[in-house]
Design a protein around this motif. Structure first.
Motif, PDB file in Angstrom:
ATOM      1  N   TYR A   1      17.804   2.679   3.068  1.00  0.00           N
ATOM      2  CA  TYR A   1      19.070   2.122   3.522  1.00  0.00           C
ATOM      3  C   TYR A   1      18.822   1.134   4.661  1.00  0.00           C
ATOM      4  O   TYR A   1      17.850   1.269   5.403  1.00  0.00           O
ATOM      5  CB  TYR A   1      19.979   3.211   4.073  1.00  0.00           C
ATOM      6  N   CYS A   2      19.727   0.209   4.836  1.00  0.00           N
ATOM      7  CA  CYS A   2      19.709  -0.610   6.040  1.00  0.00           C
ATOM      8  C   CYS A   2      20.981  -0.337   6.838  1.00  0.00           C
ATOM      9  O   CYS A   2      21.983   0.139   6.309  1.00  0.00           O
ATOM     10  CB  CYS A   2      19.586  -2.093   5.715  1.00  0.00           C
ATOM     11  N   ASN A   3      20.907  -0.605   8.108  1.00  0.00           N
ATOM     12  CA  ASN A   3      22.048  -0.502   9.001  1.00  0.00           C
ATOM     13  C   ASN A   3      21.617  -1.109  10.321  1.00  0.00           C
ATOM     14  O   ASN A   3      20.453  -1.455  10.514  1.00  0.00           O
ATOM     15  CB  ASN A   3      22.485   0.963   9.194  1.00  0.00           C
ATOM     16  N   ALA A   4      22.550  -1.227  11.214  1.00  0.00           N
ATOM     17  CA  ALA A   4      22.178  -1.643  12.563  1.00  0.00           C
ATOM     18  C   ALA A   4      21.362  -0.516  13.205  1.00  0.00           C
ATOM     19  O   ALA A   4      21.350   0.626  12.747  1.00  0.00           O
ATOM     20  CB  ALA A   4      23.422  -1.947  13.375  1.00  0.00           C
ATOM     21  N   ASP A   5      20.675  -0.830  14.271  1.00  0.00           N
ATOM     22  CA  ASP A   5      19.926   0.151  15.050  1.00  0.00           C
ATOM     23  C   ASP A   5      20.430   0.110  16.484  1.00  0.00           C
ATOM     24  O   ASP A   5      20.176  -0.858  17.191  1.00  0.00           O
ATOM     25  CB  ASP A   5      18.433  -0.165  14.996  1.00  0.00           C
ATOM     26  N   PRO A   6      21.180   1.149  16.903  1.00  0.00           N
ATOM     27  CA  PRO A   6      21.575   2.342  16.167  1.00  0.00           C
ATOM     28  C   PRO A   6      22.639   2.018  15.125  1.00  0.00           C
ATOM     29  O   PRO A   6      23.279   0.959  15.196  1.00  0.00           O
ATOM     30  CB  PRO A   6      22.138   3.261  17.259  1.00  0.00           C
ATOM     31  N   PRO A   7      22.837   2.902  14.166  1.00  0.00           N
ATOM     32  CA  PRO A   7      23.788   2.631  13.079  1.00  0.00           C
ATOM     33  C   PRO A   7      25.205   2.403  13.590  1.00  0.00           C
ATOM     34  O   PRO A   7      25.686   3.110  14.466  1.00  0.00           O
ATOM     35  CB  PRO A   7      23.726   3.910  12.220  1.00  0.00           C
ATOM     36  N   ARG A   8      25.852   1.369  13.028  1.00  0.00           N
ATOM     37  CA  ARG A   8      27.207   1.021  13.443  1.00  0.00           C
ATOM     38  C   ARG A   8      28.156   0.864  12.271  1.00  0.00           C
ATOM     39  O   ARG A   8      29.360   0.834  12.461  1.00  0.00           O
ATOM     40  CB  ARG A   8      27.206  -0.303  14.211  1.00  0.00           C
ATOM     41  N   MET A   9      27.604   0.716  11.083  1.00  0.00           N
ATOM     42  CA  MET A   9      28.414   0.376   9.925  1.00  0.00           C
ATOM     43  C   MET A   9      28.393   1.531   8.934  1.00  0.00           C
ATOM     44  O   MET A   9      27.542   2.431   9.028  1.00  0.00           O
ATOM     45  CB  MET A   9      27.835  -0.877   9.265  1.00  0.00           C
ATOM     46  N   SER A  10      29.310   1.479   7.981  1.00  0.00           N
ATOM     47  CA  SER A  10      29.279   2.456   6.898  1.00  0.00           C
ATOM     48  C   SER A  10      27.998   2.264   6.104  1.00  0.00           C
ATOM     49  O   SER A  10      27.554   1.141   5.870  1.00  0.00           O
ATOM     50  CB  SER A  10      30.487   2.260   5.981  1.00  0.00           C
ATOM     51  N   TRP A  11      27.416   3.364   5.685  1.00  0.00           N
ATOM     52  CA  TRP A  11      26.178   3.291   4.925  1.00  0.00           C
ATOM     53  C   TRP A  11      26.448   2.747   3.518  1.00  0.00           C
ATOM     54  O   TRP A  11      27.453   3.078   2.884  1.00  0.00           O
ATOM     55  CB  TRP A  11      25.541   4.664   4.819  1.00  0.00           C
ATOM     56  N   GLY A  12      25.520   1.917   3.040  1.00  0.00           N
ATOM     57  CA  GLY A  12      25.581   1.456   1.665  1.00  0.00           C
ATOM     58  C   GLY A  12      25.080   2.523   0.718  1.00  0.00           C
ATOM     59  O   GLY A  12      24.824   3.671   1.116  1.00  0.00           O
ATOM     60  N   GLN A  13      24.896   2.143  -0.540  1.00  0.00           N
ATOM     61  CA  GLN A  13      24.456   3.126  -1.536  1.00  0.00           C
ATOM     62  C   GLN A  13      22.955   3.366  -1.491  1.00  0.00           C
ATOM     63  O   GLN A  13      22.466   4.342  -2.048  1.00  0.00           O
ATOM     64  CB  GLN A  13      24.850   2.660  -2.950  1.00  0.00           C
ATOM     65  N   GLY A  14      22.245   2.494  -0.796  1.00  0.00           N
ATOM     66  CA  GLY A  14      20.798   2.635  -0.719  1.00  0.00           C
ATOM     67  C   GLY A  14      20.117   2.160  -1.986  1.00  0.00           C
ATOM     68  O   GLY A  14      20.757   1.838  -2.996  1.00  0.00           O
ATOM     69  N   THR A  15      18.791   2.125  -1.932  1.00  0.00           N
ATOM     70  CA  THR A  15      17.992   1.764  -3.099  1.00  0.00           C
ATOM     71  C   THR A  15      16.828   2.749  -3.208  1.00  0.00           C
ATOM     72  O   THR A  15      16.143   3.015  -2.220  1.00  0.00           O
ATOM     73  CB  THR A  15      17.524   0.301  -3.025  1.00  0.00           C
ATOM     74  N   GLN A  16      16.643   3.298  -4.386  1.00  0.00           N
ATOM     75  CA  GLN A  16      15.640   4.335  -4.595  1.00  0.00           C
ATOM     76  C   GLN A  16      14.257   3.722  -4.740  1.00  0.00           C
ATOM     77  O   GLN A  16      14.061   2.801  -5.544  1.00  0.00           O
ATOM     78  CB  GLN A  16      15.964   5.143  -5.854  1.00  0.00           C
ATOM     79  N   VAL A  17      13.324   4.242  -3.973  1.00  0.00           N
ATOM     80  CA  VAL A  17      11.914   3.884  -4.103  1.00  0.00           C
ATOM     81  C   VAL A  17      11.152   5.134  -4.519  1.00  0.00           C
ATOM     82  O   VAL A  17      11.226   6.162  -3.833  1.00  0.00           O
ATOM     83  CB  VAL A  17      11.358   3.329  -2.777  1.00  0.00           C
ATOM     84  N   THR A  18      10.452   5.033  -5.631  1.00  0.00           N
ATOM     85  CA  THR A  18       9.656   6.153  -6.121  1.00  0.00           C
ATOM     86  C   THR A  18       8.221   5.690  -6.289  1.00  0.00           C
ATOM     87  O   THR A  18       7.960   4.717  -7.007  1.00  0.00           O
ATOM     88  CB  THR A  18      10.201   6.679  -7.454  1.00  0.00           C
ATOM     89  N   VAL A  19       7.311   6.361  -5.608  1.00  0.00           N
ATOM     90  CA  VAL A  19       5.890   6.028  -5.681  1.00  0.00           C
ATOM     91  C   VAL A  19       5.192   7.167  -6.411  1.00  0.00           C
ATOM     92  O   VAL A  19       5.081   8.277  -5.892  1.00  0.00           O
ATOM     93  CB  VAL A  19       5.286   5.822  -4.283  1.00  0.00           C
ATOM     94  N   SER A  20       4.739   6.870  -7.605  1.00  0.00           N
ATOM     95  CA  SER A  20       4.157   7.920  -8.434  1.00  0.00           C
ATOM     96  C   SER A  20       3.276   7.303  -9.508  1.00  0.00           C
ATOM     97  O   SER A  20       3.562   6.210  -9.998  1.00  0.00           O
ATOM     98  CB  SER A  20       5.272   8.744  -9.093  1.00  0.00           C
ATOM     99  N   SER A  21       2.221   8.028  -9.859  1.00  0.00           N
ATOM    100  CA  SER A  21       1.365   7.578 -10.948  1.00  0.00           C
ATOM    101  C   SER A  21       1.808   8.207 -12.265  1.00  0.00           C
ATOM    102  O   SER A  21       1.207   7.940 -13.305  1.00  0.00           O
ATOM    103  CB  SER A  21      -0.091   7.921 -10.640  1.00  0.00           C
TER     104      SER A  21
ATOM    105  N   THR B   1       0.839  -1.202   0.000  1.00  0.00           N
ATOM    106  CA  THR B   1       0.000   0.000   0.000  1.00  0.00           C
ATOM    107  C   THR B   1       0.877   1.257   0.000  1.00  0.00           C
ATOM    108  O   THR B   1       0.720   2.165   0.828  1.00  0.00           O
ATOM    109  CB  THR B   1      -0.955   0.011   1.217  1.00  0.00           C
ATOM    110  N   LEU B   2       1.788   1.286  -0.910  1.00  0.00           N
ATOM    111  CA  LEU B   2       2.749   2.395  -0.961  1.00  0.00           C
ATOM    112  C   LEU B   2       2.066   3.710  -1.308  1.00  0.00           C
ATOM    113  O   LEU B   2       1.086   3.742  -2.077  1.00  0.00           O
ATOM    114  CB  LEU B   2       3.860   2.089  -1.957  1.00  0.00           C
ATOM    115  N   LYS B   3       2.599   4.776  -0.730  1.00  0.00           N
ATOM    116  CA  LYS B   3       2.072   6.120  -0.913  1.00  0.00           C
ATOM    117  C   LYS B   3       3.168   7.020  -1.502  1.00  0.00           C
ATOM    118  O   LYS B   3       4.367   6.735  -1.323  1.00  0.00           O
ATOM    119  CB  LYS B   3       1.634   6.701   0.432  1.00  0.00           C
ATOM    120  N   PRO B   4       2.789   8.085  -2.159  1.00  0.00           N
ATOM    121  CA  PRO B   4       3.812   9.000  -2.696  1.00  0.00           C
ATOM    122  C   PRO B   4       4.794   9.485  -1.630  1.00  0.00           C
ATOM    123  O   PRO B   4       5.983   9.673  -1.918  1.00  0.00           O
ATOM    124  CB  PRO B   4       2.984  10.151  -3.264  1.00  0.00           C
TER     125      PRO B   4
END
Length: 114
Positions: A94-114, A84-87
């Motif tokens: 991104y993922c990481n430990a909680d709280p963050p402990r590692m170097s951040w990855g490049q992430g993955t783009q999510v775009t919700v649009s019609s 049920t994604l919304k704009p």
């Protein structure tokens, strides 16, 4: 230090679904609480979901009931099922430990649009 690689993002219409994956390496993955974070353009990075080593989960109010976090310790992978994604879910995830402990990855783009 650990390495994190996120995947699974893309362009989806409002109401659609995506499943994100994050593969971790060079860390003792199973002992960490892991989280999914997102950063929308012009906003600070925020934690949206977390899962403990034992499988307990917690969610930001904005995604509760729509997103599900899970993990596979044998594969050193954490997942985020997004329904049920919304704009307003549009962001780099991104993922990481909680709280963050590692170097951040490049992430993955999510775009919700019609």
């Amino acid at each position: 230090q650990g390495q994190l690689v996120e995947s699974g993002g893309g362009l989806v219409q409002p109401g659609g679904s995506l499943r994100l994956s994050c593969a971790a390496s060079r860390i003792l993955f199973s002992i960490y609480t892991m989280g999914w974070y997102r950063q929308a353009r012009g906003k600070q990075r925020e934690l949206v979901a977390a899962i403990t080593s034992g499988g307990s989960t917690d969610y930001a109010n904005s995604v509760k009931g729509r997103f599900t976090i899970s993990r596979d310790n044998a594969r050193n992978t954490v997942y985020l099922q997004m329904n049920t994604l919304k704009p307003e879910d549009t962001a780099i995830y991104y993922c990481n430990a909680d709280p963050p402990r590692m170097s951040w990855g490049q992430g993955t783009q999510v775009t919700v649009s019609s």
